[in-house]
Design an enzyme around this catalytic site. Structure first.
Site, PDB file in Angstrom:
ATOM      1  N   ASP A   1     -37.028 -23.514  36.799  1.00 38.87           N
ATOM      2  CA  ASP A   1     -37.194 -22.896  36.616  1.00 38.87           C
ATOM      3  C   ASP A   1     -36.027 -21.762  37.100  1.00 38.87           C
ATOM      4  OD1 ASP A   1     -36.832 -22.706  39.549  1.00 38.87           O
ATOM      5  OD2 ASP A   1     -38.528 -22.237  40.943  1.00 38.87           O
ATOM      6  N   SER A   2     -35.028 -22.263  36.844  1.00 41.73           N
ATOM      7  CA  SER A   2     -33.768 -21.453  36.739  1.00 41.73           C
ATOM      8  C   SER A   2     -33.529 -21.275  35.526  1.00 41.73           C
ATOM      9  CB  SER A   2     -32.544 -21.987  36.876  1.00 41.73           C
ATOM     10  OG  SER A   2     -32.675 -23.666  36.113  1.00 41.73           O
TER      11      SER A   2
ATOM     12  N   ASP B   1     -40.217 -28.608  36.380  1.00 36.99           N
ATOM     13  CA  ASP B   1     -39.875 -27.687  37.337  1.00 36.99           C
ATOM     14  C   ASP B   1     -41.035 -26.948  37.830  1.00 36.99           C
ATOM     15  OD1 ASP B   1     -38.963 -26.986  39.872  1.00 36.99           O
ATOM     16  OD2 ASP B   1     -37.450 -26.132  39.328  1.00 36.99           O
TER      17      ASP B   1
ATOM     18  N   LYS C   1     -40.951 -31.254  39.424  1.00 45.69           N
ATOM     19  CA  LYS C   1     -39.956 -31.200  41.157  1.00 45.69           C
ATOM     20  C   LYS C   1     -41.141 -30.228  41.694  1.00 45.69           C
ATOM     21  CE  LYS C   1     -35.895 -28.790  40.582  1.00 45.69           C
ATOM     22  NZ  LYS C   1     -36.488 -28.184  41.725  1.00 45.69           N
TER      23      LYS C   1
ATOM     24  N   GLU D   1     -40.079 -27.456  45.418  1.00 45.80           N
ATOM     25  CA  GLU D   1     -39.709 -26.936  46.483  1.00 45.80           C
ATOM     26  C   GLU D   1     -40.528 -27.247  47.815  1.00 45.80           C
ATOM     27  OE1 GLU D   1     -37.808 -23.519  45.906  1.00 45.80           O
ATOM     28  OE2 GLU D   1     -36.974 -23.875  43.760  1.00 45.80           O
TER      29      GLU D   1
ATOM     30  N   GLU E   1     -29.852 -29.736  47.494  1.00 49.48           N
ATOM     31  CA  GLU E   1     -29.087 -28.343  47.352  1.00 49.48           C
ATOM     32  C   GLU E   1     -28.269 -27.194  48.170  1.00 49.48           C
ATOM     33  OE1 GLU E   1     -30.907 -25.583  44.569  1.00 49.48           O
ATOM     34  OE2 GLU E   1     -29.707 -23.938  44.568  1.00 49.48           O
TER      35      GLU E   1
HETATM   36  O1  KIV Z   1     -34.304 -24.777  38.174  1.00 56.89           O
HETATM   37  C1  KIV Z   1     -32.978 -25.359  38.475  1.00 56.89           C
HETATM   38  O2  KIV Z   1     -32.823 -25.331  37.837  1.00 56.89           O
HETATM   39  C2  KIV Z   1     -33.132 -26.571  39.801  1.00 56.89           C
HETATM   40  C3  KIV Z   1     -31.667 -27.015  40.253  1.00 56.89           C
HETATM   41  C4  KIV Z   1     -30.898 -25.920  40.602  1.00 56.89           C
HETATM   42  C5  KIV Z   1     -31.807 -27.951  41.061  1.00 56.89           C
HETATM   43  O3  KIV Z   1     -33.803 -26.214  40.243  1.00 56.89           O
END
Ligand code: KIV
Length: 301
Positions: A50-51, A89, A119, A121, A189
């Site tokens: 989600d970056s 994510d 993924k 969090e 992280e």
């Molecule tokens: O969103 C993302 O790119 C991430 C990585 C930094 C692991 O969660």
């Protein structure tokens, strides 16, 4: 014969790497061309993080990212990835209401976008129950502890977590709880490397570090950071392997100069007619009666 470079990466393949003490190499990607390059080079895992919100969509943090945006960007990454395991994510608030809705959202990454896992969090009690429900629904889940960027408003800024013993103990416990809940791997992280080392030694599943030092079972970096897409701030843990920002800046400046000077496009970049066709065309054009322009059809500036 499938080999290390051609064999499709699966979750058991990644987990076996930990046993063999082979490092897992992961990276983020958000589109087809980048995913194709990194997949062909031999990256094991591509995270459609989600970056995305910060490095591609221009948001200040990851909070505004939506399910629609994540699915939209996961699809081309999956299309480009012949070997790498693609993980989607889960964006903020796609897994915060009922377990039912959260499992449904997670399923979209697999069913609609074609990813192999999601993924998520955090490791609160509620989150652990949710992860159990996802695993029960055959959705492989990657955990994420330490700095969790979706907690930005609690934290105030992106900071190293686990610098104090109490907080380090909590992160270690969180990682262990995630393993028990059934995650196949966990992202660590922005934590001190000593803490990451303890977690990596305690867990059977692989740890993937980002700003967590060398002892993790694998590493991940945000693609745009490692190729130097931005000329802004980068955290201490990022190694910039290229300066794409400078490369693009020079390329576009040269293009502007060339167009303004009239040196692009020259013959090399243009299509030509054979000279007899040019003559023929000009002759025929001269025979076409000229269209009378009405005097009030002026171009406004
Ligand atoms: O969103 C993302 O790119 C991430 C990585 C930094 C692991 O969660």
């Amino acid at each position: 014969m499938p080999n290390e470079k051609t064999q499709k990466v699966t979750i058991p393949f990644l987990q076996a790497k930990k046993g063999k003490k082979e490092k897992i190499v992961a990276i983020t990607a958000y589109d087809f061309p980048v995913a194709k390059i990194v997949d062909e080079i031999g990256i094991d895992l591509i995270l459609v993080g989600d970056s995305l919100g910060m490095v591609v969509l221009g948001y200040e943090n990851t909070i505004p990212v939506t399910m629609e945006e994540m699915i939209h960007h996961t699809k081309p990454v999956v299309r480009a990835s012949k070997r790498a395991l693609v993980v989607g994510d889960m964006p903020y608030f796609s897994f915060h209401l009922s377990n039912e809705e959260s499992v449904f959202n997670a399923s979209l990454f697999l069913k609609e976008a074609g990813a192999s896992a999601v993924k998520i969090e955090g490791a609160s009690k509620k989150r652990l129950k949710l992860i159990e429900a996802m695993v029960e629904a055959e959705i492989p889940v990657m955990g994420h502890v330490g700095l969790t960027p979706q907690s930005i408003h609690h934290l105030g800024q992106f900071i190293v977590r686990g610098r104090e013993v109490k907080e380090a103990e909590k992160i270690i416990q969180d990682a262990q709880n995630l393993e028990k809940a059934g995650v196949f791997s966990v992202v660590l992280e922005c934590i001190p490397m000593e803490v990451a080392r303890i977690i990596t030694e305690k867990l059977i599943i692989p740890t993937i570090g980002i700003g967590a030092g060398p002892y993790c079972d694998g590493q991940i970096l945000v693609f745009h950071d490692l190729v130097g897409f931005s000329n802004g701030y980068l955290p201490k843990f990022v190694k910039k392997y290229a300066d794409i920002h400078e490369l693009i800046t020079h390329a576009v400046k040269d293009y502007i100069d060339d167009v303004k000077k009239g040196t692009f496009p020259n013959n090399k970049y243009s299509y030509r007619l054979k000279s007899e066709k040019v003559r023929d065309l000009i002759r025929k054009q001269s025979e076409v009666p000229k269209i009378k322009r009405s005097s009030n059809r002026k171009i406004k500036v």
